[in-house]
Write a protein that holds these residues in place. Structure first.
Motif, PDB file in Angstrom:
ATOM      1  N   ARG A  75       1.578  -5.735  -2.657  1.00 57.98           N
ATOM      2  CA  ARG A  75       2.302  -6.131  -3.876  1.00 57.98           C
ATOM      3  C   ARG A  75       3.480  -5.210  -4.168  1.00 57.98           C
ATOM      4  NH1 ARG A  75      -0.922  -9.621  -7.462  1.00 57.98           N
ATOM      5  NH2 ARG A  75      -2.795 -10.153  -6.306  1.00 57.98           N
ATOM      6  N   ILE A  76       3.303  -3.915  -3.957  1.00 57.48           N
ATOM      7  CA  ILE A  76       4.386  -2.959  -4.208  1.00 57.48           C
ATOM      8  C   ILE A  76       5.546  -3.203  -3.252  1.00 57.48           C
ATOM      9  CG2 ILE A  76       5.007  -0.505  -4.102  1.00 57.48           C
ATOM     10  CD1 ILE A  76       1.994  -0.019  -5.012  1.00 57.48           C
ATOM     11  N   ALA A  77       5.245  -3.476  -2.005  1.00 56.83           N
ATOM     12  CA  ALA A  77       6.295  -3.719  -1.010  1.00 56.83           C
ATOM     13  C   ALA A  77       7.087  -4.983  -1.307  1.00 56.83           C
ATOM     14  CB  ALA A  77       5.687  -3.786   0.389  1.00 56.83           C
ATOM     15  N   ALA A  78       6.541  -5.863  -2.138  1.00 57.98           N
ATOM     16  CA  ALA A  78       7.237  -7.101  -2.490  1.00 57.98           C
ATOM     17  C   ALA A  78       8.166  -6.937  -3.695  1.00 57.98           C
ATOM     18  CB  ALA A  78       6.217  -8.203  -2.775  1.00 57.98           C
ATOM     19  N   LEU A  79       8.085  -5.800  -4.373  1.00 52.88           N
ATOM     20  CA  LEU A  79       8.938  -5.577  -5.546  1.00 52.88           C
ATOM     21  C   LEU A  79      10.396  -5.365  -5.124  1.00 52.88           C
ATOM     22  CD1 LEU A  79       6.645  -3.137  -7.555  1.00 52.88           C
ATOM     23  CD2 LEU A  79       7.108  -5.549  -8.061  1.00 52.88           C
ATOM     24  N   PRO A  80      11.346  -5.799  -5.946  1.00 47.66           N
ATOM     25  CA  PRO A  80      12.764  -5.623  -5.593  1.00 47.66           C
ATOM     26  C   PRO A  80      13.145  -4.172  -5.298  1.00 47.66           C
ATOM     27  CG  PRO A  80      12.559  -7.090  -7.481  1.00 47.66           C
ATOM     28  CD  PRO A  80      11.185  -6.538  -7.199  1.00 47.66           C
ATOM     29  N   ALA A  81      12.612  -3.226  -6.049  1.00 44.75           N
ATOM     30  CA  ALA A  81      12.966  -1.814  -5.851  1.00 44.75           C
ATOM     31  C   ALA A  81      12.377  -1.234  -4.565  1.00 44.75           C
ATOM     32  CB  ALA A  81      12.534  -0.990  -7.054  1.00 44.75           C
ATOM     33  N   ALA A  82      11.484  -1.964  -3.909  1.00 43.14           N
ATOM     34  CA  ALA A  82      10.943  -1.481  -2.630  1.00 43.14           C
ATOM     35  C   ALA A  82      12.052  -1.357  -1.587  1.00 43.14           C
ATOM     36  CB  ALA A  82       9.835  -2.403  -2.134  1.00 43.14           C
ATOM     37  N   ALA A  83      13.139  -2.071  -1.790  1.00 41.35           N
ATOM     38  CA  ALA A  83      14.288  -1.963  -0.878  1.00 41.35           C
ATOM     39  C   ALA A  83      14.910  -0.571  -0.939  1.00 41.35           C
ATOM     40  CB  ALA A  83      15.332  -3.022  -1.218  1.00 41.35           C
ATOM     41  N   GLN A  84      14.576   0.209  -1.966  1.00 39.72           N
ATOM     42  CA  GLN A  84      15.121   1.556  -2.132  1.00 39.72           C
ATOM     43  C   GLN A  84      14.212   2.643  -1.554  1.00 39.72           C
ATOM     44  OE1 GLN A  84      16.095   2.196  -6.271  1.00 39.72           O
ATOM     45  NE2 GLN A  84      16.725   0.068  -6.495  1.00 39.72           N
ATOM     46  N   LEU A  85      13.070   2.260  -1.023  1.00 42.96           N
ATOM     47  CA  LEU A  85      12.152   3.246  -0.465  1.00 42.96           C
ATOM     48  C   LEU A  85      12.782   3.950   0.727  1.00 42.96           C
ATOM     49  CD1 LEU A  85       8.860   1.151  -0.574  1.00 42.96           C
ATOM     50  CD2 LEU A  85       9.418   3.124  -2.014  1.00 42.96           C
ATOM     51  N   SER A  86      12.384   5.190   0.945  1.00 46.59           N
ATOM     52  CA  SER A  86      12.895   5.953   2.090  1.00 46.59           C
ATOM     53  C   SER A  86      12.109   5.595   3.347  1.00 46.59           C
ATOM     54  CB  SER A  86      12.773   7.453   1.821  1.00 46.59           C
ATOM     55  OG  SER A  86      11.414   7.852   1.884  1.00 46.59           O
ATOM     56  N   SER A  87      12.669   5.939   4.477  1.00 48.70           N
ATOM     57  CA  SER A  87      11.968   5.680   5.733  1.00 48.70           C
ATOM     58  C   SER A  87      10.678   6.501   5.810  1.00 48.70           C
ATOM     59  CB  SER A  87      12.870   5.964   6.936  1.00 48.70           C
ATOM     60  OG  SER A  87      13.288   7.305   6.944  1.00 48.70           O
ATOM     61  N   ASN A  88      10.666   7.702   5.224  1.00 49.65           N
ATOM     62  CA  ASN A  88       9.438   8.514   5.219  1.00 49.65           C
ATOM     63  C   ASN A  88       8.342   7.859   4.395  1.00 49.65           C
ATOM     64  OD1 ASN A  88      10.325  10.526   6.938  1.00 49.65           O
ATOM     65  ND2 ASN A  88      11.178  11.746   5.278  1.00 49.65           N
ATOM     66  N   GLN A  89       8.710   7.272   3.253  1.00 50.56           N
ATOM     67  CA  GLN A  89       7.716   6.583   2.423  1.00 50.56           C
ATOM     68  C   GLN A  89       7.152   5.372   3.165  1.00 50.56           C
ATOM     69  OE1 GLN A  89      10.483   6.234  -0.898  1.00 50.56           O
ATOM     70  NE2 GLN A  89       8.973   7.238  -2.219  1.00 50.56           N
ATOM     71  N   VAL A  90       8.016   4.621   3.805  1.00 53.34           N
ATOM     72  CA  VAL A  90       7.569   3.442   4.557  1.00 53.34           C
ATOM     73  C   VAL A  90       6.716   3.881   5.746  1.00 53.34           C
ATOM     74  CG1 VAL A  90       8.353   1.482   5.959  1.00 53.34           C
ATOM     75  CG2 VAL A  90       9.449   1.970   3.764  1.00 53.34           C
ATOM     76  N   ASN A  91       7.104   4.960   6.389  1.00 58.94           N
ATOM     77  CA  ASN A  91       6.330   5.472   7.517  1.00 58.94           C
ATOM     78  C   ASN A  91       4.914   5.849   7.085  1.00 58.94           C
ATOM     79  OD1 ASN A  91       6.003   6.430  10.272  1.00 58.94           O
ATOM     80  ND2 ASN A  91       6.048   8.476   9.401  1.00 58.94           N
TER      81      ASN A  91
END
Length: 86
Positions: A30-46
């Motif tokens: 659900r968090i990854a689907a939020l619009p602001a998830a596009a602002q996450l860093s590569s480290n957070q996604v990793n």
């Protein structure tokens, strides 16, 4: 949740970390689907990808992996990070 759609990148990053720490894959999804998830860093996604891969037997982990891989930060992962995910 309409209010969640208004969250900024920092708040979404904190929620993502909390979901990773709790191994809450439904939350990650659900968090990854939020619009602001596009602002996450590569480290957070990793970190989120690593958590999802470590729990591949969990019902929501596959959907979580797919959603996380679609985020812009996933394209910014270093070759070293990608190798470690494999």
């Amino acid at each position: 949740m309409p209010a969640a759609q208004q969250l900024g990148g920092e708040a979404v990053g904190q929620l993502l970390q909390a979901a990773v720490d709790a191994s809450c894959f439904e939350g990650l999804l659900r968090i990854a689907a939020l619009p602001a998830a596009a602002q996450l860093s590569s480290n957070q996604v990793n970190q989120a990808l690593t958590a999802a891969l470590d729990s591949r037997g969990h019902q929501s982990s596959a959907g979580c992996l797919l959603r996380l891989c679609k985020l812009p930060a996933a394209a910014q992962l270093s070759s070293q990070q990608v190798v470690l995910l494999l």
